[in-house]
Design an enzyme around this catalytic site. Sequence first.
Site, mmCIF file in Angstrom:
data_model
loop_
_atom_site.group_PDB
_atom_site.id
_atom_site.type_symbol
_atom_site.label_atom_id
_atom_site.label_comp_id
_atom_site.label_asym_id
_atom_site.label_seq_id
_atom_site.Cartn_x
_atom_site.Cartn_y
_atom_site.Cartn_z
ATOM 1 N N GLU A 79 0.858 -1.197 0.000
ATOM 2 C CA GLU A 79 0.000 0.000 0.000
ATOM 3 C C GLU A 79 0.895 1.249 0.000
ATOM 4 O O GLU A 79 1.718 1.425 0.909
ATOM 5 C CB GLU A 79 -0.924 -0.016 1.225
ATOM 6 C CG GLU A 79 -2.006 1.034 1.152
ATOM 7 C CD GLU A 79 -2.978 0.966 2.335
ATOM 8 O OE1 GLU A 79 -3.174 -0.120 2.908
ATOM 9 O OE2 GLU A 79 -3.542 2.020 2.680
ATOM 10 N N LYS A 257 -7.560 -0.777 11.203
ATOM 11 C CA LYS A 257 -6.915 -1.210 9.951
ATOM 12 C C LYS A 257 -5.648 -0.382 9.732
ATOM 13 O O LYS A 257 -4.608 -0.893 9.332
ATOM 14 C CB LYS A 257 -7.891 -1.068 8.777
ATOM 15 C CG LYS A 257 -7.433 -1.760 7.503
ATOM 16 C CD LYS A 257 -6.523 -0.903 6.642
ATOM 17 C CE LYS A 257 -6.096 -1.613 5.367
ATOM 18 N NZ LYS A 257 -5.195 -0.808 4.535
ATOM 19 N N ASP A 273 4.359 -14.356 11.824
ATOM 20 C CA ASP A 273 3.016 -14.772 11.432
ATOM 21 C C ASP A 273 2.062 -13.608 11.726
ATOM 22 O O ASP A 273 1.533 -13.481 12.827
ATOM 23 C CB ASP A 273 2.642 -16.015 12.252
ATOM 24 C CG ASP A 273 1.295 -16.590 11.872
ATOM 25 O OD1 ASP A 273 0.483 -15.866 11.269
ATOM 26 O OD2 ASP A 273 1.059 -17.760 12.203
ATOM 27 N N HIS A 370 -2.684 10.432 0.525
ATOM 28 C CA HIS A 370 -2.806 9.117 -0.103
ATOM 29 C C HIS A 370 -2.603 9.204 -1.604
ATOM 30 O O HIS A 370 -1.878 8.440 -2.198
ATOM 31 C CB HIS A 370 -4.228 8.586 0.123
ATOM 32 C CG HIS A 370 -4.299 7.572 1.207
ATOM 33 N ND1 HIS A 370 -4.762 6.309 0.998
ATOM 34 C CD2 HIS A 370 -3.978 7.646 2.513
ATOM 35 C CE1 HIS A 370 -4.720 5.641 2.137
ATOM 36 N NE2 HIS A 370 -4.259 6.424 3.070
HETATM 37 P P1 NDP Z 1 9.299 -23.346 16.376
HETATM 38 O O1 NDP Z 1 8.549 -24.611 16.321
HETATM 39 O O2 NDP Z 1 10.333 -23.112 15.317
HETATM 40 O O3 NDP Z 1 9.912 -23.231 17.819
HETATM 41 C C1 NDP Z 1 10.831 -22.253 18.182
HETATM 42 C C2 NDP Z 1 12.224 -22.855 18.323
HETATM 43 O O4 NDP Z 1 13.184 -21.837 18.353
HETATM 44 C C3 NDP Z 1 12.441 -23.581 19.654
HETATM 45 O O5 NDP Z 1 11.961 -24.868 19.579
HETATM 46 C C4 NDP Z 1 13.934 -23.528 19.804
HETATM 47 O O6 NDP Z 1 14.494 -24.605 19.074
HETATM 48 C C5 NDP Z 1 14.343 -22.323 19.016
HETATM 49 N N1 NDP Z 1 14.928 -21.252 19.840
HETATM 50 C C6 NDP Z 1 16.196 -20.797 19.695
HETATM 51 N N2 NDP Z 1 16.422 -19.762 20.525
HETATM 52 C C7 NDP Z 1 15.292 -19.554 21.219
HETATM 53 C C8 NDP Z 1 14.908 -18.595 22.187
HETATM 54 N N3 NDP Z 1 15.768 -17.644 22.636
HETATM 55 N N4 NDP Z 1 13.634 -18.626 22.660
HETATM 56 C C9 NDP Z 1 12.761 -19.546 22.218
HETATM 57 N N5 NDP Z 1 13.060 -20.488 21.284
HETATM 58 C C10 NDP Z 1 14.322 -20.491 20.788
HETATM 59 O O7 NDP Z 1 8.325 -22.088 16.274
HETATM 60 P P2 NDP Z 1 7.189 -21.589 17.223
HETATM 61 O O8 NDP Z 1 6.850 -22.594 18.271
HETATM 62 O O9 NDP Z 1 7.577 -20.230 17.680
HETATM 63 O O10 NDP Z 1 5.944 -21.498 16.231
HETATM 64 C C11 NDP Z 1 5.841 -20.427 15.308
HETATM 65 C C12 NDP Z 1 5.313 -20.961 13.995
HETATM 66 O O11 NDP Z 1 4.092 -21.651 14.189
HETATM 67 C C13 NDP Z 1 4.983 -19.836 13.030
HETATM 68 O O12 NDP Z 1 5.573 -20.162 11.795
HETATM 69 C C14 NDP Z 1 3.475 -19.885 12.907
HETATM 70 O O13 NDP Z 1 3.060 -19.457 11.640
HETATM 71 C C15 NDP Z 1 3.174 -21.333 13.145
HETATM 72 N N6 NDP Z 1 1.856 -21.718 13.624
HETATM 73 C C16 NDP Z 1 0.921 -20.806 14.066
HETATM 74 C C17 NDP Z 1 -0.288 -21.231 14.544
HETATM 75 C C18 NDP Z 1 -1.229 -20.220 15.099
HETATM 76 O O14 NDP Z 1 -0.880 -19.053 15.218
HETATM 77 N N7 NDP Z 1 -2.446 -20.597 15.480
HETATM 78 C C19 NDP Z 1 -0.641 -22.648 14.559
HETATM 79 C C20 NDP Z 1 0.426 -23.504 14.124
HETATM 80 C C21 NDP Z 1 1.614 -23.061 13.665
HETATM 81 P P3 NDP Z 1 15.225 -25.845 19.767
HETATM 82 O O15 NDP Z 1 14.210 -26.418 20.676
HETATM 83 O O16 NDP Z 1 15.551 -26.726 18.625
HETATM 84 O O17 NDP Z 1 16.423 -25.284 20.462
#
Ligand code: NDP
Length: 421
Positions: A79, A257, A273, A370
């Site tokens: 936009e 919005k 997301d 705009h």
């Molecule tokens: P991940 O499954 O990738 O989990 C985050 C990973 O980041 C952790 O498992 C950890 O990996 C790693 N990590 C490294 N450093 C850190 C830190 N400082 N703090 C926290 N984690 C760290 O992603 P999310 O659980 O965040 O899920 C987000 C995704 O889920 C988005 O892509 C979203 O679109 C999607 N999603 C959204 C839904 C919704 O909104 N309703 C439903 C389903 C999916 P490790 O354990 O390997 O060290």
Amino acid sequence: MTTNHNQKFYEKTPDERRQLLGKQFGLSKTELAALAADASPAGNQTIENYLTDYRIPEGVVTGLVVNGKEYTVPMAIEEPSVIAAACNGAKMTAYSGGVAAPEQDRLMIGQVVLKNVANPYLFKNRLLKQEDEILKVANEAYPSIQQYGGGATGIRVRCPEDFVIIDLLVDVVDAMGANMVNTMAEAVGHWLSAKGQTVVAAILSNYATDSLQSVSCTLDFADIATDQLSGADVASRIADLSFLAQVDPYRATTHNKGIMNGIDAVMLAAGNDWRAIESGAHAYAAMEGQYRGLATWHVVGDKLVGKMTLPMAVGTVGGSIGTRQLTATNAKISQIKSAPELAAVAASVGLVQNLAALRALATSGIQAGHMKLQYRVVAMRAGATAEEAGLLAKRLAGLDHVDEQVAQQELSKMRKEQAHD
Ligand code: NDP
């Protein structure tokens, strides 16, 4: 390319998919080449039935001051006027110290929903007594988050209608946390199923009321005055518009919005997301039963004070954030190091975006600014090349009425003039 007709569409390569669609929908060689040119191996690993990367423009809001620190924040948005407005809002707030954004709490909620519970209130008490055991089940399902200092930290139990809902509270540290919370919620769901309970759902809630972000700013009247109107008048008109967004859902929706224009663009550029943020924001806007404007503006003495609170379930790690080089580059530009910092900055962009929109609405009207930027888009729709668009947009800005036909006429005039030069 050889196409295996027995393969399902999702099993084909991106090139095979493009060729098939090309045949089915009559795409030209140029169109197919453009799809192929923007395709990336990472994109193909990210989603099903991948064709190409859909690109949108990215720019930066400059001079945004949050908690005393100046930020340059990447924003991805198609936009035309959004980034210009964000810069304008950032400049106005920076004069009086910028936006204040206290660090948010970062707990995500996983819902484990039960039905057919004989005595919900007795059962609720039983669950609350079993909190430690439930947290242990959740944390054992996703142990790695504890190494970052997070994990499941508590439960709440609610009994709406015939359901018993366990809200599992999880500190997700720098991740948005959807996947980890879903894993934990499902583990608790399985644990309860094994005890004979009927589990209806085990999933994260995007109504992230335990990850709220508040932002506020205080402006001197002088910094919002226009050539025609005093700062006091502008402030009073902005306060009126703010009140209108509290009482009229039609206005509130557009008010919000505009806020989400800024927040979504920051979220997209940060690889987040944005749908999760959107759904949480709108649910929060309706938390009292009526949908209201998220940001409010009041005249306090000789100042205009803006405030906003909304759920900001953001992440600087996880999901697809690490899979895109551009997201990493954007993080270098913004210098944002943690999820709480991203939440603070993104919400601040939303607030200054709202300020710029309300000031325009209260003074020259929204179309003046705009349209200046929209003219370039109209120019390109009328067939101008990227090189011609700027010049044509300038010519269009000088006309009383502009539509696509007028733009086409002006473009052919311009080309004739250039041919004569
Ligand atoms: P991940 O499954 O990738 O989990 C985050 C990973 O980041 C952790 O498992 C950890 O990996 C790693 N990590 C490294 N450093 C850190 C830190 N400082 N703090 C926290 N984690 C760290 O992603 P999310 O659980 O965040 O899920 C987000 C995704 O889920 C988005 O892509 C979203 O679109 C999607 N999603 C959204 C839904 C919704 O909104 N309703 C439903 C389903 C999916 P490790 O354990 O390997 O060290």
